[in-house]
Scaffold this active site. Structure first.
Site, PDB file in Angstrom:
ATOM      1  N   GLN A 109      43.946  40.390  42.709  1.00 43.95           N
ATOM      2  CA  GLN A 109      44.906  40.891  43.690  1.00 43.95           C
ATOM      3  C   GLN A 109      45.539  42.183  43.195  1.00 43.95           C
ATOM      4  O   GLN A 109      46.004  42.272  42.054  1.00 43.95           O
ATOM      5  CB  GLN A 109      45.980  39.812  43.934  1.00 43.95           C
ATOM      6  CG  GLN A 109      46.967  40.149  45.024  1.00 43.95           C
ATOM      7  CD  GLN A 109      46.348  40.196  46.417  1.00 43.95           C
ATOM      8  OE1 GLN A 109      45.381  39.498  46.709  1.00 43.95           O
ATOM      9  NE2 GLN A 109      46.890  41.024  47.277  1.00 43.95           N
ATOM     10  N   ASP A 153      35.590  41.915  47.300  1.00 45.89           N
ATOM     11  CA  ASP A 153      36.411  42.965  47.914  1.00 45.89           C
ATOM     12  C   ASP A 153      35.563  44.199  48.240  1.00 45.89           C
ATOM     13  O   ASP A 153      36.000  45.069  48.986  1.00 45.89           O
ATOM     14  CB  ASP A 153      37.495  43.428  46.926  1.00 45.89           C
ATOM     15  CG  ASP A 153      38.818  42.682  47.061  1.00 45.89           C
ATOM     16  OD1 ASP A 153      39.184  42.353  48.198  1.00 45.89           O
ATOM     17  OD2 ASP A 153      39.462  42.456  46.029  1.00 45.89           O
ATOM     18  N   LYS A 196      45.074  33.216  50.945  1.00 42.19           N
ATOM     19  CA  LYS A 196      43.649  33.190  50.580  1.00 42.19           C
ATOM     20  C   LYS A 196      43.253  31.779  50.149  1.00 42.19           C
ATOM     21  O   LYS A 196      42.172  31.290  50.499  1.00 42.19           O
ATOM     22  CB  LYS A 196      43.363  34.221  49.479  1.00 42.19           C
ATOM     23  CG  LYS A 196      43.324  35.644  50.043  1.00 42.19           C
ATOM     24  CD  LYS A 196      43.406  36.741  49.010  1.00 42.19           C
ATOM     25  CE  LYS A 196      43.553  38.086  49.728  1.00 42.19           C
ATOM     26  NZ  LYS A 196      43.873  39.203  48.838  1.00 42.19           N
TER      27      LYS A 196
HETATM   28  N1  GUN Z   1      46.092  43.866  47.902  1.00 40.20           N
HETATM   29  C1  GUN Z   1      46.287  44.175  49.205  1.00 40.20           C
HETATM   30  N2  GUN Z   1      45.135  44.059  49.889  1.00 40.20           N
HETATM   31  C2  GUN Z   1      44.186  43.682  49.013  1.00 40.20           C
HETATM   32  C3  GUN Z   1      42.802  43.384  49.125  1.00 40.20           C
HETATM   33  O1  GUN Z   1      42.184  43.471  50.191  1.00 40.20           O
HETATM   34  N3  GUN Z   1      42.184  43.020  47.979  1.00 40.20           N
HETATM   35  C4  GUN Z   1      42.823  42.935  46.798  1.00 40.20           C
HETATM   36  N4  GUN Z   1      42.117  42.572  45.738  1.00 40.20           N
HETATM   37  N5  GUN Z   1      44.113  43.206  46.652  1.00 40.20           N
HETATM   38  C5  GUN Z   1      44.786  43.563  47.755  1.00 40.20           C
END
Ligand code: GUN
Length: 285
Positions: free
Chosen positions: A97, A120, A53
């Site tokens: 996350q 998200d 990211k």
């Molecule tokens: N963990 C795995 N996929 C995601 C996601 O799309 N967003 C977040 N915040 N955590 C994750």
């Protein structure tokens, strides 16, 4: 034999669009775009995602702010950080996350993120907006799937769409997005009876059940568009999807590979959501 949908190429195209618009906002309006990424603990998979990211932020010209917190961080400390980020004008998007350590209530943390910065789209307000079709952000994976379907030139209107999986993050919002595009949508899950028969009726099949090679070629209608959201690691260390690729590609017209299909789209859509958040906060568009 199916055409393979190149998720890396579609993802690169989305990121290029975001980068272009970000540069324009900076040059014409003096606006910077910032994403805060919070990680708690040492989960290796989460670490890889967070690094990816950060790299994507750099590639599109965003500022990224990483908060790597110790495993022992309390829920209160995490909520305090979220509140600070909610008020920080440099931060347009906040991503915490998941999964979080067991002693922290994920729901409480998601609910604390300002819905305007919830890139998200996990906050109940943003989930509700998807239901009524009035959204600012779409959850990244289902939005990426829509973009991949679009890349095949398939018109969803009137098509039989089958989603396997009913998670809040993928299955449920995916069904809503296909419905908004006038698909006739069926949601299947681990308790569904006559799954094969339902799948055989699907013009568009999105599989997000989290079981390696769950859907096989004999469950796929000739000419279907097959999107595999799965990402499973086999005992031999290889990655594989929820769809058995070899048998499925003989039936489908288009199919996503794993890796290289849906995976790369998720981060691209996160970048797009963060740009949308920045524009909304600056009241542009
Ligand atoms: N963990 C795995 N996929 C995601 C996601 O799309 N967003 C977040 N915040 N955590 C994750």
């Amino acid at each position: 034999m199916a055409q393979i949908i190149d998720g890396k190429a579609v993802s690169a195209a989305v990121k290029a669009e975001v980068a272009e618009e970000t540069a324009k906002l900076r040059d014409e309006k003096g606006l910077k775009v910032g994403l805060a990424v919070v990680i708690v603990g040492n989960d290796p998979a989460s670490r890889v995602y967070v690094n990816n990211k950060k790299k994507a932020c750099e590639a599109v010209g965003f500022q990224s702010y990483e908060y790597a917190l110790d495993e022992s961080t309390t829920q209160e400390q995490l909520l305090d950080l979220v509140n600070v980020l909610n008020r920080d004008d440099r931060v347009n998007g906040i991503l915490v996350q998941l999964p979080l350590p067991k002693h922290i209530d994920e729901k409480a943390v998601i609910n604390a993120i300002s819905p305007d910065k919830d890139v998200d789209a996990f906050h109940p307000i943003n989930v509700g907006k998807i239901m009524i079709g009035e959204y600012s952000f779409l959850p990244c994976t289902p939005a990426g799937v829509m973009r991949l379907i679009e890349s095949t030139g398939t018109d969803i209107t009137g098509k039989q769409c089958v989603v396997i999986g009913r998670s809040n993050i993928v299955g449920k919002p995916q069904a809503m997005l296909l419905l908004q595009k006038n698909g006739t949508v069926t949601i299947c899950h681990s308790k569904t009876k006559n799954l094969k028969e339902i799948c055989l009726g699907a013009d568009i099949l999105v599989v997000a059940i989290g079981r390696a090679n769950f859907v096989t070629g004999d469950m796929i209608k000739e000419g279907a568009v097959v999107i595999d959201v799965g990402m499973n690691r086999l005992d031999n260390g290889k990655l594989c999807g929820d769809v058995e690729f070899e048998s499925a590609e003989k039936k489908a017209s288009f199919i996503t590979p794993v890796p290289g299909g849906v995976g790369p789209m998720t981060i691209a859509m996160l970048m797009k959501n963060t740009l949308t958040a920045a524009k909304q906060q600056a009241e542009i568009e």
